[in-house]
Structures are given as C-alpha cells and as structure tokens.
Design an enzyme around this catalytic site. Structure first.
Site, PDB file in Angstrom:
ATOM      1  N   HIS A  56      46.548  25.468  70.920  1.00 36.33           N
ATOM      2  CA  HIS A  56      46.382  26.985  70.435  1.00 36.33           C
ATOM      3  C   HIS A  56      45.128  27.565  69.809  1.00 36.33           C
ATOM      4  CE1 HIS A  56      49.528  30.352  68.475  1.00 36.33           C
ATOM      5  NE2 HIS A  56      47.939  30.675  68.593  1.00 36.33           N
ATOM      6  N   ASP A 303      45.474  27.415  65.895  1.00 34.71           N
ATOM      7  CA  ASP A 303      45.682  28.770  65.849  1.00 34.71           C
ATOM      8  C   ASP A 303      44.073  29.411  65.305  1.00 34.71           C
ATOM      9  OD1 ASP A 303      46.238  31.301  66.399  1.00 34.71           O
ATOM     10  OD2 ASP A 303      47.708  31.193  64.734  1.00 34.71           O
ATOM     11  N   HIS A 307      37.502  36.342  63.918  1.00 30.02           N
ATOM     12  CA  HIS A 307      37.378  37.747  63.882  1.00 30.02           C
ATOM     13  C   HIS A 307      36.002  37.995  63.392  1.00 30.02           C
ATOM     14  CE1 HIS A 307      41.445  38.800  65.100  1.00 30.02           C
ATOM     15  NE2 HIS A 307      41.662  37.775  64.208  1.00 30.02           N
TER      16      HIS A 307
HETATM   17  O1  DOR Z   1      46.771  35.100  62.670  1.00 31.31           O
HETATM   18  C1  DOR Z   1      47.017  35.315  63.924  1.00 31.31           C
HETATM   19  N1  DOR Z   1      45.882  35.602  64.624  1.00 31.31           N
HETATM   20  N2  DOR Z   1      48.278  35.288  64.491  1.00 31.31           N
HETATM   21  C2  DOR Z   1      48.159  35.470  65.807  1.00 31.31           C
HETATM   22  O2  DOR Z   1      49.491  35.304  66.215  1.00 31.31           O
HETATM   23  C3  DOR Z   1      47.319  35.929  66.621  1.00 31.31           C
HETATM   24  C4  DOR Z   1      46.119  35.654  66.177  1.00 31.31           C
HETATM   25  C5  DOR Z   1      44.996  36.294  66.700  1.00 31.31           C
HETATM   26  O3  DOR Z   1      44.933  36.506  68.011  1.00 31.31           O
HETATM   27  O4  DOR Z   1      44.032  36.878  65.831  1.00 31.31           O
HETATM   28 ZN    ZN Z   2      50.871  33.480  67.231  1.00 28.27          ZN
END
Ligand code: DOR
Ligand code: ZN
Length: 425
Positions: A56, A303, A307
């Site tokens: 992920h 995950d 950003h």
């Molecule tokens: O915190 C998250 N960021 N959860 C997600 O499901 C998507 C991800 C993102 O793409 O930034």
């Molecule tokens: Zn997610």
C-alpha cells in the site's frame, strides 16, 4: 555484474553466516565462504531480511509529481529496505485503464530501485459508479492482481459483489478502503472522548466495521479474495478473526502509524497527524498489535501518503489526510514488536509478497533464491529528520523521534539499490 560476499550476517535472526550473491540470486550460504572476486560487505551484527514488500504505497505519479514521483518514492522505498511496492490507483488520471497501469509500471522499471506493481482502480475514476477495465488491466504488461479504490470505499454493495465476481476468475483480489461514507460525512478525526473534547466531527469505528462485516459476507458468498486496507479498530480485528475462522478468503493489513500513535495526538491540531482512517485509541492499538502477533492481520503496509506543504501545513480541517511511511516502517515495527525477526520478515515481506502474487519477493535468503534482500543494523538508533527523507514530501509524523534499526543495504536481484545507508542512484 558484480558479485557480493556478505560476511557474518544473521539471516532472519539465525546464527552468523556468509551470503554470496551472484547473477541475481543467492548463490551460496554458509560460514567462511572464500572471497574469490566478490565485493566484500562486512555485515557483522547485521540482520538479513527478505526485501520488504509494501502492499500500500501512494507514489502520486501521474498527476501529483509535486508531492511524489515514482522515482522519488522508489528511492524512499529502497532506503526503507523495500524491494517491491504496490502503487495505489488514486493518481490523476486514475489508474483505471491498462494504459495508466502500464505507464506506472514502466516508470517503476525506469527508476529501477524497487519493483513497482500497480494497483488498478475498482471503479472508473474512483467514482463508485461502474467497474473499470479490470480484465484489461490484469492482461496488460503490468499484470494487475490487486484492485482498490483506496482513498474511497467501494460503498455500493452490488458493485462490490460484481468486482469480487470479476476478479475471482483470475485469482485477483479486491482491496477495500473500509469506510461507510454516510457515517463519516465531515469527519475530522476518530469519534471518541478526544473528538468530543475538541469539538471535531468524529469518524466512528463502526463506519469501518460495517463495511468489513458486509464485505466479508460478500466475499464468502462469491468465494473471492478480499483484502482489508489499513485496519484501525479493535472491532475490525474481531470481525476479520471471525471471518477467517469460518473460511472466508480475507486478508488484512495495518499501518505502522496505527500500531504506534493514538488520537490524543490530534490535540495539538498539527495536520501531520491527520490520516484516514484516523488515529484511534490505546485499546485499538493494543488489539492491532495482538492481531499482528497472532496472524489475524497478515501484513504491515505503510499507506505511504506524501502530501505537499500547501496540502499539509494549513488549518486542520483543510489538510489532506495521510503520512509518509516508507523510510520509517521497519524501525516503527521493530520498536513495537522488538527483534522478532521471523515475525517482522513475515508481516513486512513474506505475506505481502504472497498476497500480491510477487514471486521472487518475500523469500528468505537461501541458495537459489532471488537476491532480493535488505541488511539491517538492529543496534543503530536513528533520529527521524524530515529534511533528510528521500520522499519529495515532508509529512512524517515521527519528526525528531529516535527509532531503533537502520537499513544499511538493500539488494534488488543481486544489485545494490542502497549501500552504507545511501541510495546508489
Ligand atoms: O490518509 C490517507 N491518505 N488515507 C487514504 O485512504 C488515502 C491516502 C492518500 O491518498 O493521501
Ligand atoms: Zn485508504
């Protein structure tokens, strides 16, 4: 092709031995191997693990190259000990066609630091309205096996059923972002004591659990494979435990941050702690840790969600959810579980490789095995410095934190991607 002789390494916690890497494979394992013409790496005190595999990862390319690219994310992955990552489909354009998944796959090959395995979107544009070209993505050069609308839940039960039926034909898997959207409208953090005190709209545990319960039933009905992304609550663990016990083909992952951090972090309103699903409670963290130990949760997945500063260093309500993870996952896992190398190798490499169908990864270094491995110094302590991370973004929740373990070297098919703790390209 250079050959490498790794001297005095502990293979997954075993006694010190030597490893010879040649022609992309582990050629020999044993004490005191002769040097011949190999490049020698003194690995006394280091632990060799099968190269880590992340189920992920958000690499953001195409579309948000200001936050991450396949190349920068691959570099962060290699430095974190990874040899393969599954690239999530919520790019722009969305990875919902053979063309886009092949593009991501090719960018991964070009970067050449980890195997980048694209995940395909379940629905067109992640809109949850109609199925995307699942078959065409599976048959493409990228050979997609995992499909996910991650970032969004496949909320429509009929669509979810059809997706499970479709991928069953080629042993694909639907990876669900379990979030009942009607129960999380406007949500800013975990719904509980802290959200009540801060006056922020809550994201209740039941929004995750309701979808897991439903999808376990659907997967059971269809007989297809279901994977639950970023499990975050104690109740979810119990639902997955029960589904597995009755033979449902369900697997699950947890993130390092859900294993370490709790919702009290939100009190400082620093959006670096904003993530979806949100940070939960001590009780949830304890249940997630236990589930990793007993195997109800198969996989630790990052995950990794880079950003930009504009999307993260703003008011809490406007910040995007997500945190970096690739370069800190192993250290966080080591701090949570201690030096249980068998457990760490299994949850960070063997299980994700198996579930993602990445043959050649997730195999212990042994004669004849592909030389995908990482060398870790368990005695080293590393302080997380956001500016030093290889990601194009800076949104780590661990800034300034001292964590155990340092990745010293990573090898992809016998070639080093990291040496002396530095990326080779
Ligand atoms: O915190 C998250 N960021 N959860 C997600 O499901 C998507 C991800 C993102 O793409 O930034
Ligand atoms: Zn997610």
């Amino acid at each position: 092709m250079t050959s490498f002789l790794i001297k005095g390494v502990s293979v997954v916690g075993g006694p010190a031995t030597d490893l010879r890497l040649r022609d992309g494979t582990v050629a020999e394992v044993g004490p005191d191997l002769p040097t011949t013409d190999a490049e020698v790496i003194d690995a006394a005190g280091l632990v060799a693990l099968p190269g880590l595999v992340d189920m992920h990862t958000h690499l953001r390319e195409p579309g948000r190259e200001d936050a991450e690219t396949v190349a920068t994310g691959s570099r962060a992955a290699a430095l974190g000990g990874y040899t393969a990552v599954c690239a999530m489909a919520n790019t722009d354009p969305v990875a919902d066609t053979a063309g886009v998944v092949e593009q991501v796959w090719r960018l991964g090959r070009r970067a050449g630091l980890v195997d980048v395995q694209p995940v395909g979107a379940v629905t067109v544009g992640l809109r949850g309205e109609r199925l995307s070209e699942l078959g065409a993505m599976a048959e493409s050069a990228a050979a997609v096996r995992i499909f996910s609308d991650d970032g969004h839940c496949v909320a429509d039960p009929r669509l979810m059923r059809r997706a499970l039926e479709y991928v069953k034909a080629f042993d694909g898997v639907i990876a669900q972002h379990a979030e009942e959207p009607r129960l999380t409208e406007g949500a800013q953090m975990h719904e509980g004591e802290v959200s009540a005190r801060l006056g922020l709209t809550g994201w209740p545990a039941v929004a995750e659990e309701a979808i897991i319960a439903r999808d376990a039933l659907l997967a059971e009905h269809v007989g297809a494979r279901l994977h639950i992304c970023h499990v975050s609550t104690a109740g979810s663990v119990e639902l997955i435990r029960a589904a597995k016990a009755r033979g449902v083909r369900v697997s699950a992952e947890v993130t390092p941050h859900h294993l370490l951090l709790t919702d009290d972090r939100v009190g400082g309103y620093d959006p670096v702690f904003k993530v979806n699903p949100p940070l939960r409670t001590e009780r949830d963290v304890a249940a997630l840790r236990e589930a990793v130990r007993d195997g109800v949760i198969d996989v630790i997945a990052t995950d990794h969600a880079p950003h930009t500063v504009e999307d993260k260093e703003c008011e809490w309500a406007y910040a995007r959810p997500g945190m970096l993870g690739l370069q800190t996952a192993l250290s966080v896992a080591l701090s949570v579980f201690g030096p249980d190398w068998r457990l760490l190798a299994d949850r960070l490499s063997c299980q994700p490789a198996r579930l993602a169908g990445l043959t050649g990864h997730g195999v212990d270094p042994a004669p004849g095995a592909p030389a995908n491995l990482t060398l870790v110094d368990p005695a080293a302590q590393v302080t997380v410095e956001p500016a030093e991370l290889a990601s194009r973004s800076r949104n780590t929740p661990y800034a300034g934190l001292q964590l155990p373990g340092r990745v010293v070297a990573t090898f992809l098919r016998g070639e080093p991607t990291v040496l002396d703790g530095k990326a080779v390209k």
